[in-house]
Design an enzyme around this catalytic site. Structure first.
Site, PDB file in Angstrom:
ATOM      1  N   ASN A 136      -2.041  -4.977  -9.743  1.00 36.90           N
ATOM      2  CA  ASN A 136      -1.182  -5.528  -8.686  1.00 36.90           C
ATOM      3  C   ASN A 136      -1.961  -6.485  -7.775  1.00 36.90           C
ATOM      4  O   ASN A 136      -1.430  -7.516  -7.358  1.00 36.90           O
ATOM      5  CB  ASN A 136      -0.560  -4.417  -7.832  1.00 36.90           C
ATOM      6  CG  ASN A 136       0.579  -3.710  -8.544  1.00 36.90           C
ATOM      7  OD1 ASN A 136       0.637  -2.503  -8.606  1.00 36.90           O
ATOM      8  ND2 ASN A 136       1.502  -4.474  -9.113  1.00 36.90           N
ATOM      9  N   LYS A 160      -3.723   0.524 -11.722  1.00 29.56           N
ATOM     10  CA  LYS A 160      -2.460  -0.163 -11.371  1.00 29.56           C
ATOM     11  C   LYS A 160      -2.684  -1.012 -10.123  1.00 29.56           C
ATOM     12  O   LYS A 160      -2.189  -2.144 -10.029  1.00 29.56           O
ATOM     13  CB  LYS A 160      -1.367   0.893 -11.150  1.00 29.56           C
ATOM     14  CG  LYS A 160      -0.030   0.362 -10.679  1.00 29.56           C
ATOM     15  CD  LYS A 160       1.049   0.502 -11.750  1.00 29.56           C
ATOM     16  CE  LYS A 160       2.257  -0.388 -11.565  1.00 29.56           C
ATOM     17  NZ  LYS A 160       3.228   0.078 -10.636  1.00 29.56           N
ATOM     18  N   GLY A 193      14.965   7.191  -1.817  1.00 26.68           N
ATOM     19  CA  GLY A 193      14.787   5.752  -1.981  1.00 26.68           C
ATOM     20  C   GLY A 193      15.888   5.176  -2.840  1.00 26.68           C
ATOM     21  O   GLY A 193      16.109   5.647  -3.955  1.00 26.68           O
ATOM     22  N   ASN A 246       9.325 -12.370 -15.145  1.00 23.98           N
ATOM     23  CA  ASN A 246       9.622 -11.639 -13.893  1.00 23.98           C
ATOM     24  C   ASN A 246       8.910 -12.254 -12.693  1.00 23.98           C
ATOM     25  O   ASN A 246       7.801 -12.763 -12.816  1.00 23.98           O
ATOM     26  CB  ASN A 246       9.136 -10.179 -13.978  1.00 23.98           C
ATOM     27  CG  ASN A 246       9.939  -9.373 -14.971  1.00 23.98           C
ATOM     28  OD1 ASN A 246      10.778  -9.904 -15.681  1.00 23.98           O
ATOM     29  ND2 ASN A 246       9.667  -8.079 -15.024  1.00 23.98           N
ATOM     30  N   SER A 302       7.076 -11.275  -9.272  1.00 28.81           N
ATOM     31  CA  SER A 302       6.438 -10.061  -8.748  1.00 28.81           C
ATOM     32  C   SER A 302       7.166  -9.590  -7.487  1.00 28.81           C
ATOM     33  O   SER A 302       7.840 -10.375  -6.810  1.00 28.81           O
ATOM     34  CB  SER A 302       4.966 -10.327  -8.422  1.00 28.81           C
ATOM     35  OG  SER A 302       4.874 -11.129  -7.272  1.00 28.81           O
ATOM     36  N   SER A 303       6.985  -8.316  -7.178  1.00 32.41           N
ATOM     37  CA  SER A 303       7.656  -7.760  -5.998  1.00 32.41           C
ATOM     38  C   SER A 303       7.209  -8.487  -4.727  1.00 32.41           C
ATOM     39  O   SER A 303       8.003  -8.680  -3.805  1.00 32.41           O
ATOM     40  CB  SER A 303       7.361  -6.260  -5.888  1.00 32.41           C
ATOM     41  OG  SER A 303       5.976  -6.032  -5.937  1.00 32.41           O
ATOM     42  N   LYS A 353       9.266   1.536  -0.448  1.00 32.45           N
ATOM     43  CA  LYS A 353       8.199   0.570  -0.190  1.00 32.45           C
ATOM     44  C   LYS A 353       7.225   1.200   0.803  1.00 32.45           C
ATOM     45  O   LYS A 353       7.630   2.018   1.646  1.00 32.45           O
ATOM     46  CB  LYS A 353       8.794  -0.693   0.449  1.00 32.45           C
ATOM     47  CG  LYS A 353       9.707  -1.453  -0.480  1.00 32.45           C
ATOM     48  CD  LYS A 353       8.967  -2.623  -1.065  1.00 32.45           C
ATOM     49  CE  LYS A 353       9.895  -3.486  -1.900  1.00 32.45           C
ATOM     50  NZ  LYS A 353       9.158  -4.416  -2.743  1.00 32.45           N
ATOM     51  N   GLY A 397      16.082   1.948  -3.847  1.00 28.56           N
ATOM     52  CA  GLY A 397      15.678   0.687  -4.475  1.00 28.56           C
ATOM     53  C   GLY A 397      15.796   0.807  -5.983  1.00 28.56           C
ATOM     54  O   GLY A 397      16.418   1.748  -6.503  1.00 28.56           O
TER      55      GLY A 397
END
Ligand code: KPL
Length: 340
Positions: A206, A202, A17, A278, A280-281, A88, A19
């Site tokens: 999220n 988590k 990955g 930030n 978020s993704s 992802k 990323g």
């Protein structure tokens, strides 16, 4: 143990990955003396990493490292002791056979992924005893194909993906060796006997943050200010805790309902405060016009609830809204200038 011995005990590590997290782990592990391979999806990124090297920026200091880099279609250069999967969710199906090829018959795989769904896919390629999961609060931002910024230090917990009764990960020498080399690379890494409560906590965080920030187009910190959202976030995490309990994972002291919901809401709001500026993704994915991970977050909670005879209406609704937003496209497509 001295530096070389720690790196040698962990054996060769393939980070799969390219990323933010993959680049951060590969760069810092390589700088700490680990024997690292980096496997990225595109030939373009591989070629740039080979030509320019990898740059990791931490608190204004830049590490420049050379990591032998491959694309997912390149043949592996020998089996590795550990695969570290940082992709992802939508890339898991393609990444799983690549992991299997790098691991050979004895390598272990640790998945550093958000959400649910990858476990079943990976289990088709790697046997259960060699599958591990990591949950991290490290922050990283990919600046471009060869540059990553370490935006926040956190904690990382690692353990068997499906802990079996009677086995103790503290006695797992391979896992301890990986944790030792991660520490040598500057990560606060810990072996945990049961990773599942951390995975679900988590997930709850999220599920509470990502769809709301994505739908409202706001940074994480905005959720703290907008008190109207707190009952929504509380309902989201309460549903996640109920589904986790139905799957045999207790997120608190075993209680489901108001107490655990308050605890998880407090954790989600603390994450929002810590990452206030930030995006978020999920918001980043939407703004790039890319598919989000909603099916593996709120969507997965809603479908697992149905499977367990429970209801998760708030998660189901948020999943529908995010899917609608994905299909409508970027805001500029939705709001062309008014006619006339
Ligand atoms: O993990 C995150 C994400 O963006 O996916 C959070 C916790 C929301 C931090 O941005």
């Amino acid at each position: 143990m001295i530096v070389e011995e720690t790196a040698a005990a962990a054996g060769r590590i393939a980070v799969i990955g390219g990323g933010s997290l993959g680049l951060l782990l590969a760069g810092r592990l390589a700088a700490a003396g680990a024997d690292v391979r980096l496997v990225v999806r595109t030939g373009d990124q591989r070629d740039r990493l080979r030509a320019e090297g990898l740059f990791v920026e931490t608190a204004g200091t830049i590490l420049h490292v050379r990591v032998p880099t491959f694309s997912t279609v390149d043949p592996p250069d020998g089996p590795v002791a550990w695969g570290v999967l940082c992709v992802k969710q939508r890339h898991v199906a393609n990444a799983a056979p690549v992991c299997a090829a790098w691991l050979g018959t004895s390598g272990r795989l640790v998945a550093w992924l958000n959400g649910l769904g990858h476990e079943e896919v990976l289990a088709r390629w790697v046997d259960d005893a060699r599958l591990y999961a990591a949950v991290t609060t490290e922050g990283a931002l990919r600046m471009d194909a060869v540059r990553v910024r370490h935006t926040g230090r956190g904690e990382t917990h690692l353990g068997p993906m499906n802990p079996r009764a009677g086995t103790r990960p503290e006695g797992d020498a391979a896992l301890s060796a990986l944790v030792a080399v991660l520490r040598q690379a500057g990560f606060a890494a810990h072996v945990t006997p049961d990773i599942r409560p951390r995975v679900w906590r988590k997930l709850a965080v999220n599920c509470a943050i990502n769809p709301l920030t994505a739908l409202l187009g706001v940074p994480n910190g905005a959720l703290v200010e907008a008190m109207d959202l707190h009952p929504v976030m509380r309902a989201v995490v309460e549903e996640v805790a109920a589904v986790a309990a139905a799957e045999g994972v207790a997120l608190g002291d075993g209680t489901v309902g108001a107490a655990i919901a308050e605890d998880l809401l407090a954790e989600a709001l603390a994450v929002c405060r810590k990452t206030a500026a930030n995006f978020s993704s999920m918001l980043q994915d939407l703004s790039r016009g890319q598919p989000t991970e909603i099916a593996h977050l709120n969507g997965a909670v809603a479908s697992r609830a149905v499977r367990r005879g429970l209801a998760a209406p708030v998660n189901a609704t948020l999943a529908r809204l995010v899917r609608a937003k994905e299909s409508l496209g970027k805001p500029e497509k939705q709001f062309p200038s008014n006619p006339g």
